[in-house]
Design a protein around this motif. Structure first.
Motif, short mmCIF file in Angstrom:
data_model
loop_
_atom_site.label_atom_id
_atom_site.label_comp_id
_atom_site.label_asym_id
_atom_site.label_seq_id
_atom_site.Cartn_x
_atom_site.Cartn_y
_atom_site.Cartn_z
N ALA A 145 62.44 12.48 48.03
CA ALA A 145 62.69 12.50 46.59
C ALA A 145 63.89 13.40 46.26
O ALA A 145 64.76 13.04 45.48
CB ALA A 145 61.44 12.98 45.86
N VAL A 146 63.93 14.56 46.88
CA VAL A 146 65.02 15.51 46.60
C VAL A 146 66.36 14.98 47.12
O VAL A 146 67.39 15.07 46.44
CB VAL A 146 64.68 16.90 47.21
N ALA A 147 66.33 14.38 48.30
CA ALA A 147 67.58 13.84 48.85
C ALA A 147 68.12 12.70 47.99
O ALA A 147 69.33 12.57 47.78
CB ALA A 147 67.36 13.39 50.29
N LEU A 148 67.21 11.89 47.47
CA LEU A 148 67.62 10.78 46.60
C LEU A 148 68.24 11.32 45.30
O LEU A 148 69.30 10.87 44.86
CB LEU A 148 66.39 9.91 46.30
N ALA A 149 67.57 12.29 44.71
CA ALA A 149 68.10 12.90 43.47
C ALA A 149 69.43 13.58 43.74
O ALA A 149 70.35 13.53 42.91
CB ALA A 149 67.08 13.89 42.91
N ALA A 150 69.56 14.21 44.91
CA ALA A 150 70.81 14.90 45.24
C ALA A 150 71.98 13.91 45.30
O ALA A 150 73.10 14.23 44.92
CB ALA A 150 70.68 15.63 46.58
N ARG A 151 71.66 12.72 45.74
CA ARG A 151 72.71 11.69 45.83
C ARG A 151 73.27 11.40 44.43
O ARG A 151 74.47 11.30 44.22
CB ARG A 151 72.12 10.44 46.46
N LEU A 152 72.36 11.26 43.47
CA LEU A 152 72.80 11.02 42.09
C LEU A 152 73.60 12.20 41.55
O LEU A 152 74.66 12.04 40.95
CB LEU A 152 71.57 10.74 41.20
N VAL A 168 63.12 11.63 41.28
CA VAL A 168 62.09 12.39 41.99
C VAL A 168 60.71 11.84 41.66
O VAL A 168 59.89 11.59 42.54
CB VAL A 168 62.18 13.90 41.66
N SER A 169 60.47 11.59 40.37
CA SER A 169 59.17 11.05 39.96
C SER A 169 58.91 9.70 40.63
O SER A 169 57.82 9.45 41.17
CB SER A 169 59.13 10.91 38.43
N LEU A 170 59.91 8.85 40.61
CA LEU A 170 59.77 7.51 41.20
C LEU A 170 59.47 7.60 42.70
O LEU A 170 58.53 6.97 43.20
CB LEU A 170 61.04 6.71 40.95
N PRO A 187 53.02 5.34 37.06
CA PRO A 187 52.50 5.67 35.74
C PRO A 187 53.35 5.10 34.61
O PRO A 187 53.07 5.31 33.46
CB PRO A 187 52.54 7.20 35.74
N TYR A 188 54.41 4.41 34.96
CA TYR A 188 55.20 3.78 33.91
C TYR A 188 55.39 2.31 34.24
O TYR A 188 55.46 1.93 35.39
CB TYR A 188 56.57 4.46 33.73
N PRO A 189 55.41 1.49 33.20
CA PRO A 189 55.41 0.05 33.47
C PRO A 189 56.76 -0.43 34.02
O PRO A 189 57.80 0.03 33.60
CB PRO A 189 55.15 -0.56 32.09
N LEU A 190 56.70 -1.29 34.99
CA LEU A 190 57.91 -1.92 35.50
C LEU A 190 57.73 -3.42 35.28
O LEU A 190 57.14 -4.10 36.11
CB LEU A 190 58.08 -1.64 36.99
N PRO A 191 58.18 -3.94 34.12
CA PRO A 191 57.98 -5.37 33.85
C PRO A 191 58.56 -6.21 34.99
O PRO A 191 59.54 -5.80 35.61
CB PRO A 191 58.77 -5.59 32.56
#
Ligand SMILES: Nc1ncnc2c1ncn2[C@@H]1O[C@H](COP(=O)(O)O)[C@@H](O)[C@H]1OP(=O)(O)O
Ligand SMILES: [Mg+2]
Ligand SMILES: [Mg+2]
Ligand SMILES: [Mg+2]
Length: 412
Positions: A71-78, A114-116, A11-15
């Motif tokens: 998604a949660v595991a990825l965010a947890a890493r950050l 998480v969104s990504l 839903p968001y542009p990735l040029p």
């Protein structure tokens, strides 16, 4: 067969110039840029959600659950990276650096990841998310530097994980945050996210959680709770220390399928269940670590009426729901001060983990929590959770304590 990442659906542009080779700003001086194809990963990719999705005969919401865990595991890493940085520096004691700013950028980073990840993994249907953060403050000119820092942090986490060959621009970050603006409600599917629950615990080096749930037609159908600082093994002595030494627990539950715990790196999931204690004398209860989040006169009175002997076990965040779900404690009392409005992202994931582990979660009148009313929960006085055996006497004690408190002369 692995599917191609559905980039066009984001839903968001990735040029196009933001796709492909990531830039490693923070590591630029020590590491030359290399092709992500042979970039030696510092850690293996977390879970493999796509490999598990869509197989015939799989349990309901299997693909969504796998995506949510990833998604949660990825965010947890950050979050873990930032928490280490905070604790290693003296950022909180510096008068010129508000901890709120640090808290803000880790919230945003977590929400973006998480969104990504959800958008990359779940390709069917439209995307709607009810989440705590929005981009308003970050769009101000004064936030330029912090937005840059968040962007680097997100891209570094994505590169380290290696699952997605994507680099987000600053505009991409802002758009990704705003995918969390949904109001939820009784129809359709909505993800519900608290990117960091227990901010105070996070800043202190204590407990916090990344809490993600899915609402379908107003009901919570799955929940994932990432608790990076909670031991994977049960907290046996209820002081936060445990028999095992592996840190990080990922709780998950799907409606009708029970609850599980595994490590944040994806160890085999283990079924969990609430404790079987039926005598309050042997029960312990969880409440907030932060004194200001609880009416202690009320929780103290409830415990006394019930006959609980042990002192309260104070833990930040929805980690309490996770600990309760695997039987580390028997009761969770959440009684914020009058006027505090509960949000759905503070309870959706935790509540389904507890109920699928055989527990019960209600408000002080014994009503089920209703997640279909938008961003807020409409609860009577507070929230209680325990096993089925203790619930009737807990509810009775809660109602007596509330009645007594309301009849007590108010202090002048
Ligand atoms: N005054 C307050 N009373 C109760 N809860 C609060 C209050 N202020 C913030 N919270 C929220 O309480 C939760 C933390 O739970 P606990 O008190 O059990 O540790 C979080 O959702 C936190 O928000 P946040 O998500 O921003 O951390
Ligand atoms: Mg919260
Ligand atoms: Mg939060
Ligand atoms: Mg907050």
């Amino acid at each position: 067969l692995a599917r191609n990442p559905p980039r066009a659906r984001l839903p968001y542009p990735l040029p196009s110039h933001h796709l492909g080779r990531p830039t490693y700003r923070r590591f630029a001086s020590s590491a030359p840029l290399r092709s992500p194809l042979w970039w030696p990963r510092q850690a293996p990719p977390l879970f493999s959600a796509r490999a598990m999705s869509g197989s015939a005969g799989s349990p309901p919401y299997a693909a969504e659950l796998a995506a949510a865990k990833k998604a949660v595991a990825l965010a947890a890493r950050l979050c873990q990276t930032v928490q280490q940085e905070i604790l290693q520096s003296d950022i909180q004691s510096k008068a010129d650096k508000s901890p709120v700013t640090v808290a803000d950028y880790v919230h945003v980073g977590s929400q973006v990841l998480v969104s990504l990840a959800l958008n990359m993994e779940v390709t069917s249907g439209s995307f709607s998310m009810v989440a705590e953060e929005d981009s308003e403050d970050l769009r101000k000119d004064s936030a330029e530097e912090i937005l840059e820092h968040i962007t680097d942090l997100v891209n570094e986490t994505l590169a380290e994980d290696g699952s997605y060959n994507i680099t987000l621009s600053k505009e991409g970050i802002l758009s990704a945050i705003d995918t969390g603006k949904s109001e939820g409600g009784p129809s359709g599917r909505h993800w519900v996210l608290d990117p960091i629950d227990g901010t105070k615990g996070f800043l202190r080096g204590g407990q916090y959680a990344i809490a993600l749930a899915l609402l379908d037609e107003g009901k919570v159908v799955l929940g994932v709770l990432g608790c990076p600082n909670l031991p994977l093994a049960s907290i046996s002595n209820l002081n936060g220390s445990s028999s095992g030494d592996q840190m990080g627990a990922l709780f998950s539950a799907t409606v009708g399928c029970g609850a599980e715990v595994e490590s944040l790196e994806g160890s085999p999931p283990q079924k969990i269940s609430v404790c079987t204690i039926d005598n309050p004398v042997n029960a312990s209860f969880f409440e907030s670590y932060e004194g200001a989040h609880t009416m202690h006169d009320l929780t103290g009175s409830i415990a006394e009426k019930l006959g609980v002997q042990a002192p309260p076990v104070r833990i930040d965040s929805q980690a309490k729901y996770g600990a309760l779900a695997r039987g580390d404690g028997a009761i969770y009392l959440r009684f914020p001060h009058k006027g505090y409005k509960e949000k759905i992202w503070d309870h959706a994931a935790g509540a389904i983990v507890v109920t699928e582990a055989g527990g019960v979660v209600t408000d002080a009148s014994g009503n089920d929590l209703d997640f279909s009313k938008g961003r807020f929960l409409d609860v009577d006085t507070g929230i209680i959770a325990t096993n089925k055996q203790l619930m009737p006497s807990l509810l009775k004690s809660v109602q007596e304590a509330i009645k007594e408190k309301s009849q007590a002369p108010s202090p002048l």
